[in-house]
Design an enzyme around this catalytic site. Sequence first.
Site, mmCIF file in Angstrom:
data_model
loop_
_atom_site.group_PDB
_atom_site.id
_atom_site.type_symbol
_atom_site.label_atom_id
_atom_site.label_comp_id
_atom_site.label_asym_id
_atom_site.label_seq_id
_atom_site.Cartn_x
_atom_site.Cartn_y
_atom_site.Cartn_z
ATOM 1 C CB ALA A 1 -13.754 -7.709 13.079
ATOM 2 C CB SER B 1 -7.083 0.862 12.842
ATOM 3 O OG SER B 1 -8.044 1.834 13.229
ATOM 4 C CE LYS C 1 -6.642 -1.800 9.255
ATOM 5 N NZ LYS C 1 -5.367 -1.895 8.543
ATOM 6 C CE1 TYR D 1 -9.672 -0.071 8.187
ATOM 7 C CE2 TYR D 1 -10.132 0.761 10.386
ATOM 8 C CZ TYR D 1 -9.305 0.698 9.281
ATOM 9 O OH TYR D 1 -8.113 1.388 9.273
ATOM 10 N N GLY E 1 0.822 -1.209 0.000
ATOM 11 C CA GLY E 1 0.000 0.000 0.000
ATOM 12 C C GLY E 1 0.854 1.254 0.000
ATOM 13 C CB ALA E 2 4.318 1.801 -1.145
ATOM 14 C CB SER E 3 0.208 3.685 -4.387
ATOM 15 O OG SER E 3 -0.646 2.630 -3.966
HETATM 16 P P1 NAP Z 1 -4.905 5.098 1.566
HETATM 17 O O1 NAP Z 1 -4.200 6.380 1.321
HETATM 18 O O2 NAP Z 1 -6.308 4.942 1.109
HETATM 19 O O3 NAP Z 1 -4.004 3.919 0.952
HETATM 20 C C1 NAP Z 1 -4.496 2.598 0.885
HETATM 21 C C2 NAP Z 1 -3.455 1.721 0.212
HETATM 22 O O4 NAP Z 1 -3.980 0.378 0.138
HETATM 23 C C3 NAP Z 1 -3.153 2.157 -1.220
HETATM 24 O O5 NAP Z 1 -1.784 2.052 -1.480
HETATM 25 C C4 NAP Z 1 -3.926 1.158 -2.078
HETATM 26 O O6 NAP Z 1 -3.293 0.879 -3.323
HETATM 27 C C5 NAP Z 1 -3.852 -0.092 -1.194
HETATM 28 N N1 NAP Z 1 -4.915 -1.010 -1.566
HETATM 29 C C6 NAP Z 1 -6.258 -0.791 -1.536
HETATM 30 N N2 NAP Z 1 -6.903 -1.850 -2.073
HETATM 31 C C7 NAP Z 1 -5.951 -2.743 -2.464
HETATM 32 C C8 NAP Z 1 -5.968 -4.030 -3.082
HETATM 33 N N3 NAP Z 1 -7.101 -4.643 -3.456
HETATM 34 N N4 NAP Z 1 -4.793 -4.626 -3.322
HETATM 35 C C9 NAP Z 1 -3.624 -4.050 -2.986
HETATM 36 N N5 NAP Z 1 -3.529 -2.847 -2.395
HETATM 37 C C10 NAP Z 1 -4.691 -2.204 -2.139
HETATM 38 O O7 NAP Z 1 -4.940 4.745 3.121
HETATM 39 P P2 NAP Z 1 -3.912 5.059 4.294
HETATM 40 O O8 NAP Z 1 -4.564 6.020 5.197
HETATM 41 O O9 NAP Z 1 -2.571 5.333 3.776
HETATM 42 O O10 NAP Z 1 -3.942 3.640 5.055
HETATM 43 C C11 NAP Z 1 -2.830 2.775 5.158
HETATM 44 C C12 NAP Z 1 -3.100 1.783 6.281
HETATM 45 O O11 NAP Z 1 -3.262 2.485 7.498
HETATM 46 C C13 NAP Z 1 -4.375 0.959 6.091
HETATM 47 O O12 NAP Z 1 -4.147 -0.373 6.498
HETATM 48 C C14 NAP Z 1 -5.367 1.629 7.018
HETATM 49 O O13 NAP Z 1 -6.375 0.750 7.450
HETATM 50 C C15 NAP Z 1 -4.454 2.056 8.135
HETATM 51 N N6 NAP Z 1 -4.987 3.134 8.952
HETATM 52 C C16 NAP Z 1 -5.285 4.352 8.399
HETATM 53 C C17 NAP Z 1 -5.820 5.361 9.201
HETATM 54 C C18 NAP Z 1 -6.172 6.698 8.670
HETATM 55 O O14 NAP Z 1 -6.810 7.489 9.408
HETATM 56 N N7 NAP Z 1 -5.816 7.056 7.460
HETATM 57 C C19 NAP Z 1 -6.035 5.108 10.563
HETATM 58 C C20 NAP Z 1 -5.723 3.876 11.082
HETATM 59 C C21 NAP Z 1 -5.189 2.887 10.279
HETATM 60 P P3 NAP Z 1 -3.747 1.593 -4.720
HETATM 61 O O15 NAP Z 1 -4.119 3.004 -4.396
HETATM 62 O O16 NAP Z 1 -2.524 1.484 -5.564
HETATM 63 O O17 NAP Z 1 -4.891 0.790 -5.244
#
Ligand code: NAP
Length: 246
Positions: free
Chosen positions: A155, A140, A157, A153, A9-11
């Site tokens: 569950a 999370s 996490k 979600y 999820g580096a994008s």
């Molecule tokens: P984000 O900007 O929406 O990024 C999500 C990443 O997951 C993207 O790189 C996306 O890849 C990848 N992804 C989604 N569906 C996919 C699939 N089917 N196969 C492979 N990759 C997939 O979210 P973020 O905020 O950076 O979240 C990163 C992590 O932190 C997640 O696990 C999230 O649950 C956790 N988190 C986030 C928050 C928050 O408030 N933002 C809080 C707690 C935990 P593409 O874009 O290339 O499809």
Amino acid sequence: MNKTVLITGASGGIGKALCKQFAKEGCNVVIHYFSSEEKAQALKAELESTYNIKAITFKADMRDSQQIKSFAEAALKEFGSIDVLINNAGVAYFSLFQLSDDRKVADLFDINLMSAMTLTKEILPSMINKHRGRIINISSMWGISGASCEVHYSASKAALIGFTKALAKEVGPSGITVNCIAPGFIDTEMNSCLDEESVKEIVDATPMGRKGTGDDVASLAVYLSKDEAGFITGQTISVDGGFLGN
Ligand code: NAP
């Protein structure tokens, strides 16, 4: 640090910050993405030109275990071994529990939980061989406390936390640490569906009085990957500005 770090999820928002901070430390980076190819390529170019490290991009749909296995194999072939694995890819799903869509729920568990287990299973043997490695799962705060209208979600996490604790016990004797980071509200695309009022409510309930950033999460991941963090394992560490207060 001179290590090779694989970030799923580096994008996305947190993934990009993770890549940048590890590259800044001198690490080579495996940039995983699924649909955001342009973002992944732009990130690779930025990391290589700014930090003089090697970065490669790989596409894989985390709902498909075969794609995950091929991705792991290709990454290991490219770098020989992975020193730090960060299972970060994830999706949110807002719904009343009784109205939830079975397909979306299955996808969520595949992406948020099963992909982390499958990828770890593929990368682990190379860490065991070297008697060294770091695995960091991005959970999370909702995996700790639970969130209304985000039952699946939460569950998924919470399961990542269980996975972390158990695996840490199993692979500790092999010199590998396994930890979880539990972010609070982080300002990324994932939260773009929330209206201003909801965001304000969360910020108001956050003792540090601001939204979190990808860098807040990445700084901890970098620390957990350093040699001096070698006695920390099986832990879930919150990066939530004090929101949960646990
Ligand atoms: P984000 O900007 O929406 O990024 C999500 C990443 O997951 C993207 O790189 C996306 O890849 C990848 N992804 C989604 N569906 C996919 C699939 N089917 N196969 C492979 N990759 C997939 O979210 P973020 O905020 O950076 O979240 C990163 C992590 O932190 C997640 O696990 C999230 O649950 C956790 N988190 C986030 C928050 C928050 O408030 N933002 C809080 C707690 C935990 P593409 O874009 O290339 O499809």
